[in-house]
Design an enzyme around this catalytic site. Sequence first.
Site, PDB file in Angstrom:
ATOM      1  N   GLN A 125      -2.870 -59.451   8.372  1.00 10.78           N
ATOM      2  CA  GLN A 125      -2.535 -58.540   7.273  1.00 10.78           C
ATOM      3  C   GLN A 125      -3.662 -58.526   6.240  1.00 10.78           C
ATOM      4  O   GLN A 125      -4.092 -59.579   5.767  1.00 10.78           O
ATOM      5  CB  GLN A 125      -1.209 -58.992   6.625  1.00 10.78           C
ATOM      6  CG  GLN A 125      -0.704 -58.067   5.551  1.00 10.78           C
ATOM      7  CD  GLN A 125      -0.303 -56.686   6.085  1.00 10.78           C
ATOM      8  OE1 GLN A 125       0.326 -56.556   7.118  1.00 10.78           O
ATOM      9  NE2 GLN A 125      -0.699 -55.648   5.366  1.00 10.78           N
TER      10      GLN A 125
ATOM     11  N   ASP B 181      -4.275 -53.751  15.906  1.00  8.87           N
ATOM     12  CA  ASP B 181      -4.663 -52.877  14.795  1.00  8.87           C
ATOM     13  C   ASP B 181      -5.817 -51.961  15.192  1.00  8.87           C
ATOM     14  O   ASP B 181      -6.124 -50.997  14.483  1.00  8.87           O
ATOM     15  CB  ASP B 181      -5.093 -53.724  13.578  1.00  8.87           C
ATOM     16  CG  ASP B 181      -4.035 -53.731  12.480  1.00  8.87           C
ATOM     17  OD1 ASP B 181      -3.159 -52.849  12.486  1.00  8.87           O
ATOM     18  OD2 ASP B 181      -4.101 -54.626  11.610  1.00  8.87           O
TER      19      ASP B 181
ATOM     20  N   LYS C 247       7.233 -55.355   9.741  1.00  9.58           N
ATOM     21  CA  LYS C 247       6.620 -55.400  11.080  1.00  9.58           C
ATOM     22  C   LYS C 247       7.419 -56.341  11.973  1.00  9.58           C
ATOM     23  O   LYS C 247       7.677 -56.045  13.138  1.00  9.58           O
ATOM     24  CB  LYS C 247       5.150 -55.842  10.979  1.00  9.58           C
ATOM     25  CG  LYS C 247       4.264 -54.741  10.424  1.00  9.58           C
ATOM     26  CD  LYS C 247       2.872 -55.208  10.051  1.00  9.58           C
ATOM     27  CE  LYS C 247       2.112 -54.053   9.394  1.00  9.58           C
ATOM     28  NZ  LYS C 247       0.822 -54.418   8.823  1.00  9.58           N
TER      29      LYS C 247
END
Length: 290
Positions: free
Chosen positions: A95, A118, A51
């Site tokens: 995460q 997200d 990422k």
Amino acid sequence: MTNARIIDGKATAAALRERVGQAVSGLDFQPGLAVVLVGEDPASAVYVRNKGKATTGAGMQSFEHKLPDTVAEADLLALIEKLNTDASVDGILVQLPLPDHINSELVLNAINPDKDVDGFHPVNVGRLWTGEPALAPCTPTGCMRMIREVTKISGKEAVIVGRSNIVGKPMAAMLLAESATVTIAHSRTADLRERCRNADILVAAVGRPEMIRGDWIKPGAVVIDVGINRVPKDDGKSRLVGDVAYAEAAELASTITPVPGGVGPMTIACLIENTMVAGCRRRGQSVPKV
Ligand code: NDP
């Protein structure tokens, strides 16, 4: 013999990252993505590294925050609060999975919805279903991009196998918003095979290796395989397979995504797009189309 068109997710994702990079270079600010990693899980560390690379590769700032798996929930929440108010941070991603002593829902819900790249915050879930501008989850966003490229969605029968908050449900919202007739199937669905056989667009997000067989596929269907399953090989090593029995399904489908190299790469590309979108919206600027 394989008749299906195979979507090259790697190439599609590289092209999207390239377009995002070009759009970013035309902005009057540099979007920034903060990624928070708790603990030492090797798979999570690889995701976070990838990422970060994709973020800087598109000309954005990448901020990595690594915390030990013993971190107190309050300290993690304090970091989120700091990132929420940091003007250089446009996107925040925590995460998953988080260690057991931390309440993941509490942490995810603490993220400012306008920085929630997200798309897991209930505010963004609500915006997605009501049609307001949302930050939408990256994996289904990537799937939608691939589906749009190969078929008209309006009026089609779409079947999604899996009802998770990160894939199945947002996928349903997105397909519905584009006027597909949507069925969400799950572990209690009766006659799953028959339902799948009705699908013009079939999205598998189950987490069961090759569960969806060739004779579950309607001839000509578009098949999107989200599953990532590691299975043992004869030589003691392992390989990745999807939720769809690829070789069988490819004989009937018009289009299919492989595993690996299908949906997976698109997820990160959509994450950096979301970061750019979040940055523009926070500043009241129009969002470049990519
Ligand atoms: P979850 O485990 O959260 O959800 C799985 C879903 O599949 C559930 O809704 C479950 O039903 C359903 N299911 C399980 N068994 C069956 C069955 N026998 N028949 C029908 N439905 C069943 O998984 P995720 O949505 O998080 O992920 C799904 C897959 O996608 C995984 O392989 C994951 O690794 C992969 N993934 C890939 C990503 C990518 O970037 N490519 C990103 C995210 C996930 P029920 O609700 O009834 O239990």
